[in-house]
Design a protein around this motif. Structure first.
Motif, mmCIF file in Angstrom:
data_model
loop_
_atom_site.group_PDB
_atom_site.id
_atom_site.type_symbol
_atom_site.label_atom_id
_atom_site.label_comp_id
_atom_site.label_asym_id
_atom_site.label_seq_id
_atom_site.Cartn_x
_atom_site.Cartn_y
_atom_site.Cartn_z
ATOM 1 N N SER A 139 0.832 -1.210 0.000
ATOM 2 C CA SER A 139 0.000 0.000 0.000
ATOM 3 C C SER A 139 0.865 1.259 0.000
ATOM 4 N N TRP A 140 1.907 1.251 0.819
ATOM 5 C CA TRP A 140 2.804 2.409 0.870
ATOM 6 C C TRP A 140 3.508 2.617 -0.475
ATOM 7 N N THR A 141 3.935 1.523 -1.078
ATOM 8 C CA THR A 141 4.669 1.622 -2.336
ATOM 9 C C THR A 141 3.755 2.076 -3.467
ATOM 10 N N ILE A 142 2.505 1.620 -3.456
ATOM 11 C CA ILE A 142 1.532 2.095 -4.440
ATOM 12 C C ILE A 142 1.285 3.589 -4.249
ATOM 13 N N LEU A 143 1.167 4.014 -2.987
ATOM 14 C CA LEU A 143 1.001 5.447 -2.704
ATOM 15 C C LEU A 143 2.194 6.228 -3.245
ATOM 16 N N ASN A 144 3.392 5.698 -3.056
ATOM 17 C CA ASN A 144 4.598 6.338 -3.576
ATOM 18 C C ASN A 144 4.514 6.488 -5.091
ATOM 19 N N ASP A 145 4.034 5.447 -5.764
ATOM 20 C CA ASP A 145 3.880 5.503 -7.226
ATOM 21 C C ASP A 145 2.883 6.588 -7.633
ATOM 22 N N ILE A 146 1.771 6.647 -6.913
ATOM 23 C CA ILE A 146 0.741 7.644 -7.226
ATOM 24 C C ILE A 146 1.309 9.054 -7.074
ATOM 25 N N ILE A 147 2.017 9.281 -5.971
ATOM 26 C CA ILE A 147 2.627 10.593 -5.741
ATOM 27 C C ILE A 147 3.659 10.896 -6.825
ATOM 28 N N ASP A 148 4.499 9.923 -7.138
ATOM 29 C CA ASP A 148 5.556 10.118 -8.137
ATOM 30 C C ASP A 148 5.006 10.625 -9.461
ATOM 31 N N TYR A 149 3.962 9.959 -9.949
ATOM 32 C CA TYR A 149 3.485 10.264 -11.296
ATOM 33 C C TYR A 149 2.350 11.295 -11.319
ATOM 34 N N SER A 150 1.818 11.620 -10.152
ATOM 35 C CA SER A 150 0.839 12.708 -10.082
ATOM 36 C C SER A 150 1.529 14.060 -9.988
ATOM 37 N N PHE A 151 2.657 14.096 -9.275
ATOM 38 C CA PHE A 151 3.363 15.359 -9.055
ATOM 39 C C PHE A 151 4.681 15.441 -9.833
ATOM 40 N N GLY A 152 4.986 14.411 -10.610
ATOM 41 C CA GLY A 152 6.197 14.441 -11.417
ATOM 42 C C GLY A 152 7.486 14.326 -10.641
ATOM 43 N N VAL A 153 7.453 13.624 -9.503
ATOM 44 C CA VAL A 153 8.666 13.474 -8.706
ATOM 45 C C VAL A 153 9.244 12.054 -8.819
ATOM 46 N N TYR A 154 8.893 11.360 -9.893
ATOM 47 C CA TYR A 154 9.474 10.038 -10.150
ATOM 48 C C TYR A 154 10.969 10.213 -10.452
ATOM 49 N N PRO A 155 11.750 9.149 -10.269
ATOM 50 C CA PRO A 155 13.195 9.261 -10.532
ATOM 51 C C PRO A 155 13.454 9.759 -11.954
ATOM 52 N N TRP A 156 14.422 10.651 -12.080
ATOM 53 C CA TRP A 156 14.746 11.177 -13.396
ATOM 54 C C TRP A 156 15.137 10.057 -14.344
ATOM 55 N N LEU A 157 14.602 10.118 -15.546
ATOM 56 C CA LEU A 157 14.814 9.083 -16.553
ATOM 57 C C LEU A 157 15.901 9.501 -17.535
ATOM 58 N N PRO A 158 16.541 8.544 -18.202
ATOM 59 C CA PRO A 158 17.447 8.901 -19.298
ATOM 60 C C PRO A 158 16.688 9.718 -20.349
ATOM 61 N N GLU A 159 17.356 10.635 -20.989
ATOM 62 C CA GLU A 159 16.700 11.523 -21.953
ATOM 63 C C GLU A 159 15.957 10.756 -23.035
ATOM 64 N N VAL A 160 16.482 9.607 -23.442
ATOM 65 C CA VAL A 160 15.850 8.836 -24.523
ATOM 66 C C VAL A 160 14.505 8.252 -24.097
ATOM 67 N N LEU A 161 14.203 8.281 -22.792
ATOM 68 C CA LEU A 161 12.932 7.745 -22.301
ATOM 69 C C LEU A 161 11.934 8.830 -21.923
ATOM 70 N N TRP A 162 12.272 10.077 -22.189
ATOM 71 C CA TRP A 162 11.378 11.171 -21.803
ATOM 72 C C TRP A 162 10.017 11.077 -22.487
ATOM 73 N N ASN A 163 9.968 10.492 -23.659
ATOM 74 C CA ASN A 163 8.692 10.337 -24.365
ATOM 75 C C ASN A 163 7.939 9.072 -23.952
ATOM 76 N N ASP A 164 8.504 8.327 -23.026
ATOM 77 C CA ASP A 164 7.907 7.041 -22.637
ATOM 78 C C ASP A 164 7.447 7.031 -21.188
ATOM 79 N N VAL A 165 7.163 8.206 -20.639
ATOM 80 C CA VAL A 165 6.798 8.289 -19.218
ATOM 81 C C VAL A 165 5.545 7.468 -18.916
ATOM 82 N N ASN A 166 4.551 7.504 -19.795
ATOM 83 C CA ASN A 166 3.322 6.732 -19.542
ATOM 84 C C ASN A 166 3.601 5.241 -19.483
#
Length: 208
Positions: free
Chosen positions: A154-181
């Motif tokens: 539950s905590w980890t799912i909450l972390n995922d929700i926060i990450d992708y709702s507020f854009g604080v997910y770990p920075w991705l390699p530039e080549v993956l910027w178009n693959d966030v979804n």
């Protein structure tokens, strides 16, 4: 009970091995927070401050496992904190499996799209794979149960929700910027798979 099972538990519970793992994980945790330094600073400067907790995913997972090792090193002195121990152990297992596999997958996904791998990438691959493996191995020595595993999920799912709702997910390699979804879908699926892997390992441990 098989001799190999007794030997493996004895080996994993050896004080010298536990201390080595503790030091390696502690140093890795410190390095991980340093690795997130720029993202932590940017988040603090541009986002609500409470989001800072959800930024450093891998080092926090490593921190949980490092803390879990303390309970194995000092079972009598820390015995009165049994409930806290089970919470930390559940979090250590789910998050270590999840972020260990996640980081390796993202590194190779970036490489598949043309990102050049350097020695730091291979270091991260090795260290993050070790996170997942050690979490699965030490389930047999941990005390948490299914309820704490559900809490950790539950905590980890909450972390995922926060990450992708507020854009604080770990920075991705530039080549993956178009693959966030796609990364987001994979992340949520991996959280569920990690909790399932922890559950399977827990059930197997009870039979040993």
């Amino acid at each position: 009970m098989r001799l190999s099972t007794l030997w493996s538990k004895s080996l994993l519970g050896n004080k010298y091995i536990l201390w080595c793992l503790f030091m390696v994980n502690l140093l890795g945790t410190i390095y991980g927070y340093i690795w997130y330094d720029h993202q932590l600073r940017e988040t603090w400067a541009t986002q609500p401050h409470w989001l800072i907790v959800f930024v450093p995913d891998s080092p926090t997972a490593s921190l949980f496992f490092t803390a879990a090792l303390l309970f194995l090193l000092f079972p009598e002195k820390l015995g009165k904190f049994y409930f806290i121990r089970t919470i930390i152990e559940g979090l250590a297992v789910v998050t270590s499996i999840k972020y260990g596999i996640w980081a390796v997958t993202i590194i190779f996904a970036g490489a598949a799209q043309g990102n050049t791998l350097v020695w730091q990438d291979w270091m991260l691959v090795a260290s993050h794979l070790a996170m997942a493996v050690e979490a699965l191995l030490y389930v047999r020595l941990f005390k948490f149960g299914t309820l704490m595993l559900i809490g950790a999920w539950s905590w980890t799912i909450l972390n995922d929700i926060i990450d992708y709702s507020f854009g604080v997910y770990p920075w991705l390699p530039e080549v993956l910027w178009n693959d966030v979804n796609a990364v987001m879908i994979f992340t949520f699926a991996l959280t569920c798979a990690s909790a399932l892997a922890g559950c399977i390992a827990l059930r197997a441990a009870k039979r040993w």
